[in-house]
Scaffold this active site. Structure first.
Site, PDB file in Angstrom:
ATOM      1  N   GLU A   1       7.725 -21.459   8.503  1.00 53.49           N
ATOM      2  CA  GLU A   1       8.187 -20.495   9.505  1.00 53.49           C
ATOM      3  C   GLU A   1       9.326 -21.040  10.361  1.00 53.49           C
ATOM      4  O   GLU A   1      10.001 -20.273  11.057  1.00 53.49           O
ATOM      5  CB  GLU A   1       7.029 -20.080  10.403  1.00 53.49           C
ATOM      6  CG  GLU A   1       6.527 -21.155  11.334  1.00 53.49           C
ATOM      7  CD  GLU A   1       5.428 -20.623  12.241  1.00 53.49           C
ATOM      8  OE1 GLU A   1       5.620 -20.698  13.464  1.00 53.49           O
ATOM      9  OE2 GLU A   1       4.405 -20.139  11.729  1.00 53.49           O
TER      10      GLU A   1
ATOM     11  N   GLU B   1       0.801  -1.223   0.000  1.00 48.43           N
ATOM     12  CA  GLU B   1       0.000   0.000   0.000  1.00 48.43           C
ATOM     13  C   GLU B   1       0.837   1.277   0.000  1.00 48.43           C
ATOM     14  O   GLU B   1       0.308   2.363  -0.227  1.00 48.43           O
ATOM     15  CB  GLU B   1      -0.929   0.001   1.217  1.00 48.43           C
ATOM     16  CG  GLU B   1      -2.042  -1.038   1.096  1.00 48.43           C
ATOM     17  CD  GLU B   1      -2.963  -1.061   2.305  1.00 48.43           C
ATOM     18  OE1 GLU B   1      -2.574  -0.527   3.354  1.00 48.43           O
ATOM     19  OE2 GLU B   1      -4.058  -1.620   2.190  1.00 48.43           O
TER      20      GLU B   1
END
Length: 341
Positions: free
Chosen positions: A117, A86
């Protein structure tokens, strides 16, 4: 059992008010979730000094030509990707300046990639692929403050001399090190271990604050407007024209003409209006000085014959913050009195 519970990190513990959650009505569950969101807000408030330190580090890096890299896994990684994606349309920066990587790659944006992860080497490889240097900031995001993927990335970043930031909701142990730790203590979730809830809410607020404050410091915001917005669709084009009209007091049609002459750059359009310069020169001026310096009233000149420069919109230079000048009132002497000096 008590010893095992206390050994768990806060975000993994059972919430003291969650035991009856499955017995509540939908309305009551929603109210309880909202109460937990308020805890997230308080946790972020307590972390404001470290958030400001992280924002200053990012602003300094970007000002010096460096970059920001977010690194995370699961919800934390997705929030980093969201914030990075964004920044270009909001602040007009190239996508290369703010990037994000997530454990498991692009697939992990929409589905869980099991075990990704836990791969610390993969985190280190991501930072090497980014080619981090001392000019960059690498921000690890890990609600648990223990994700191996994030730890590997931060270790590699430090080896390369990059500034490191850790955004987390649990106090980090000694293996997880960073120059700046932003700790939002959100505590247990009402669904134990589901850090997509208030830990995710707090993390989103922290990332919003870091990048927004950094880009405000870099002059990407002027009088509360995103003046470096990229008008890539109808909504953003209308917003850009509206900003120019509001900040120059021009009619909408003339504001659009000015915006077009500025190459659809709100910031350049404003600089043209404030200085009376053509687009290329106005762009240089605003890059060197910023809009706040350009929107000040021009100093009065002794020569009254020299005309005041006007913008391409045909108006004399005046800003929305500069009051309109009133004509001086002529004072007439009262009968029997001497005129005022």
């Amino acid at each position: 059992m008590r010893a095992r519970k206390s050994a768990l990190p806060p975000t993994e513990r059972l919430h003291p008010r969650a035991g009856d959650l499955d017995l509540l009505s939908v309305e009551a569950v929603v109210r309880r979730l909202h109460q937990e969101d308020l805890i997230a807000l308080r946790a972020v408030r307590e972390a404001l000094p470290s958030i400001a330190a992280a924002a200053r580090a990012v602003a300094d890096a970007l000002r010096a030509g460096g970059r920001l890299l977010y690194v995370g896994a699961g919800t934390s990684g997705r929030l980093g990707v969201l914030d990075a994606s964004e920044c270009p349309p909001t602040f007009g920066v190239p996508a290369t300046r703010v990037q994000a990587v997530i454990a498991g790659g692009r697939r992990a944006l929409t589905r869980a990639v099991e075990g990704a992860e836990d791969d610390a080497d993969a985190g280190a490889r991501a930072v090497r692929a980014f080619q981090a240097t001392a000019r960059d900031v690498v921000c690890g995001i890990s609600a648990s403050a223990s994700t191996p993927y994030v730890r590997g990335a931060l270790d590699e970043a430090r080896e390369r001399g990059a500034r490191t930031v850790l955004v987390c909701c649990n106090p980090p142990g000694s293996p997880m090190r960073a120059d700046t730790v932003v700790l939002a203590r959100t505590g247990p979730e009402v669904v134990a271990g589901s850090t997509r809830l208030k830990a995710g809410t707090a993390t989103k607020l922290v990332l919003n604050a870091i990048t927004t404050a950094a880009f405000v410091a870099l002059g990407k915001v002027y009088r509360g407007r995103m003046v470096d917005v990229r008008p890539t669709n109808a909504k953003l084009r209308a917003r850009a024209a509206r900003m120019v009209a509001e900040l120059t007091d021009l009619p909408p049609a003339r504001a659009k003409v000015l915006l077009t002459a500025a190459g659809d750059s709100v910031k350049v359009a404003l600089a043209m209006h404030f200085t009376g310069l053509p687009a290329a020169q106005a762009r240089r001026e605003v890059e060197e000085q910023g809009l706040r310096a350009l929107d000040r009233p021009a100093p009065k000149r002794k020569s009254a014959t020299r005309p005041q420069p006007g913008g391409v919109d045909g108006t004399a230079r005046r800003t929305s913050s500069e009051p309109r000048r009133r004509r001086p009132r002529t004072q007439s002497a009262r009968p029997g009195s001497a005129p005022r000096p």
